[in-house]
Design a protein around this motif. Structure first.
Motif, PDB file in Angstrom:
ATOM      1  N   GLN A   3       0.825  -1.215   0.000  1.00  0.00           N
ATOM      2  CA  GLN A   3       0.000   0.000   0.000  1.00  0.00           C
ATOM      3  C   GLN A   3       0.857   1.262   0.000  1.00  0.00           C
ATOM      4  OE1 GLN A   3      -3.388   0.129  -0.143  1.00  0.00           O
ATOM      5  NE2 GLN A   3      -3.542  -2.093  -0.254  1.00  0.00           N
TER       6      GLN A   3
ATOM      7  N   LYS B  46       1.612   3.427  -2.169  1.00  0.00           N
ATOM      8  CA  LYS B  46       1.097   4.604  -2.876  1.00  0.00           C
ATOM      9  C   LYS B  46      -0.041   5.290  -2.128  1.00  0.00           C
ATOM     10  CE  LYS B  46       2.323   2.934  -7.507  1.00  0.00           C
ATOM     11  NZ  LYS B  46       1.803   2.570  -8.861  1.00  0.00           N
ATOM     12  N   THR B  47      -0.716   4.557  -1.240  1.00  0.00           N
ATOM     13  CA  THR B  47      -1.913   5.116  -0.602  1.00  0.00           C
ATOM     14  C   THR B  47      -1.845   5.173   0.921  1.00  0.00           C
ATOM     15  OG1 THR B  47      -3.000   2.937  -0.493  1.00  0.00           O
ATOM     16  CG2 THR B  47      -3.357   4.256  -2.498  1.00  0.00           C
TER      17      THR B  47
ATOM     18  N   GLU C 106      -2.126   8.631   2.723  1.00  0.00           N
ATOM     19  CA  GLU C 106      -3.483   9.172   2.609  1.00  0.00           C
ATOM     20  C   GLU C 106      -4.447   8.408   3.513  1.00  0.00           C
ATOM     21  OE1 GLU C 106      -7.009   9.595  -0.797  1.00  0.00           O
ATOM     22  OE2 GLU C 106      -4.986   8.964  -1.367  1.00  0.00           O
ATOM     23  N   ASP C 107      -4.307   7.080   3.563  1.00  0.00           N
ATOM     24  CA  ASP C 107      -5.154   6.256   4.440  1.00  0.00           C
ATOM     25  C   ASP C 107      -5.000   6.673   5.894  1.00  0.00           C
ATOM     26  OD1 ASP C 107      -5.822   4.879   2.157  1.00  0.00           O
ATOM     27  OD2 ASP C 107      -4.778   3.030   2.697  1.00  0.00           O
TER      28      ASP C 107
ATOM     29  N   THR D 133       5.801   0.525   1.786  1.00  0.00           N
ATOM     30  CA  THR D 133       4.706   0.812   2.716  1.00  0.00           C
ATOM     31  C   THR D 133       5.222   1.097   4.123  1.00  0.00           C
ATOM     32  OG1 THR D 133       3.222  -0.646   1.473  1.00  0.00           O
ATOM     33  CG2 THR D 133       2.556  -0.051   3.698  1.00  0.00           C
TER      34      THR D 133
ATOM     35  N   GLY E 282      -6.616   0.858   1.906  1.00  0.00           N
ATOM     36  CA  GLY E 282      -7.128   1.167   0.583  1.00  0.00           C
ATOM     37  C   GLY E 282      -8.357   2.043   0.614  1.00  0.00           C
TER      38      GLY E 282
ATOM     39  N   ASN F 236     -12.708   0.751  -5.292  1.00  0.00           N
ATOM     40  CA  ASN F 236     -11.912   1.601  -6.172  1.00  0.00           C
ATOM     41  C   ASN F 236     -10.681   0.908  -6.732  1.00  0.00           C
ATOM     42  OD1 ASN F 236     -10.057   1.612  -3.976  1.00  0.00           O
ATOM     43  ND2 ASN F 236     -11.029   3.437  -3.113  1.00  0.00           N
TER      44      ASN F 236
ATOM     45  N   LYS G 182      -8.042  -0.031  -5.232  1.00  0.00           N
ATOM     46  CA  LYS G 182      -6.761   0.276  -4.597  1.00  0.00           C
ATOM     47  C   LYS G 182      -6.405  -0.729  -3.512  1.00  0.00           C
ATOM     48  CE  LYS G 182      -7.714   4.560  -3.453  1.00  0.00           C
ATOM     49  NZ  LYS G 182      -7.544   5.925  -2.912  1.00  0.00           N
TER      50      LYS G 182
END
Length: 247
Positions: free
Chosen positions: A16, A18-19, A22-23, A51, A96, A210, A212
């Motif tokens: 994870q 990339k996200t 934000e999570d 991550t 995600g 989505n 993700k």
């Protein structure tokens, strides 16, 4: 309600990078609005990408980032997180952010109002708003039908990645769990019920698939096969071996 209780929220994170930032920020924003002190435990399920590095750089009060070298599966990651959690209420939400984290507040209200042992997110709750592919609707229906035949569970939807447990329930049930991947939700609920924790309520969710998360159309059917095998194993341990009732 004064902030006298501690809430532990576990996030199993696999690839994870990339996200994950934000999570975490989204979850922290939500958790700060709740009438609880909180610890947000990110469990990085294998150092496969960046991550762990990204999450570890975030210095936020109440955030704890832990992990291990090899990937073991979502169930293992959550079980590991529960072993570290100190909260009066212990729960988890998928990474995600397919599931809107604002639904945490509703789940916790349902727990307090009903003195529930467990509260689980459910796509079938009348107030849920779900958007995900037709092939997932069909397979979810088939799996729910199988679970009803095998376990006669009182809940309709076992697989949503949003669940909360009283501390006494989590600390008794999770050490017994053997499924390491996606069918572990079934094992957790079946074992909890076998221990007499029947006060389980479903909570509405906002689900917007989505792509993700760690489950995609590319690996979904492989996961389904693994879930079928693990579900059969849970049935065998619960109904035939009586494994979970052993001291």
């Amino acid at each position: 309600m004064s902030k006298t209780k501690l809430l532990s929220v576990i996030v199993p994170a696999y690839k994870q990078g990339k996200t994950i930032e934000e999570d975490i920020r989204s979850l922290v924003t939500t958790l700060k609005t709740l009438p609880y002190n909180f610890e947000l435990i990110i469990v990085v399920d294998g150092f496969i990408d960046n991550t762990y590095k990204v999450a570890k750089k975030m210095h936020i009060k109440g955030l704890f980032v832990i992990g291990y070298e090899q990937n073991h599966g979502k169930g293992y990651a959550i079980q590991y997180g529960v072993s570290k959690a100190k909260g009066d209420i212990i729960g988890f939400i998928d990474a995600g952010m397919d599931i809107n984290p604002t639904e945490i507040a509703i789940a916790l209200d349902i727990m307090e109002w009903n003195k529930a042992d467990i509260v689980i997110g459910s796509k079938l709750h009348p107030d849920s708003k779900v958007k995900y592919p037709l092939w997932r609707h069909i397979t979810s229906w088939g799996y729910r039908s199988l679970l009803f035949l095998l376990f006669h569970l009182s809940v309709r939807d076992t697989q949503v990645g949003l669940k909360f447990f009283r501390k006494k329930v989590a600390k008794k049930v999770f050490p017994k769990i053997l499924v390491k991947k996606f069918a572990f939700d079934v094992e957790v609920l079946a074992v909890a019920i076998s221990y007499g924790y029947n006060n389980i309520y479903e909570s509405p969710i906002i689900l917007n698939f989505n792509g993700k998360g760690s489950i995609s159309s590319r690996n979904f059917w492989k996961i389904i096969g693994s879930m079928m095998w693990d579900t059969g194993a849970v049935f065998y341990r619960l109904k035939i071996l009586r494994y979970y009732s052993r001291k």
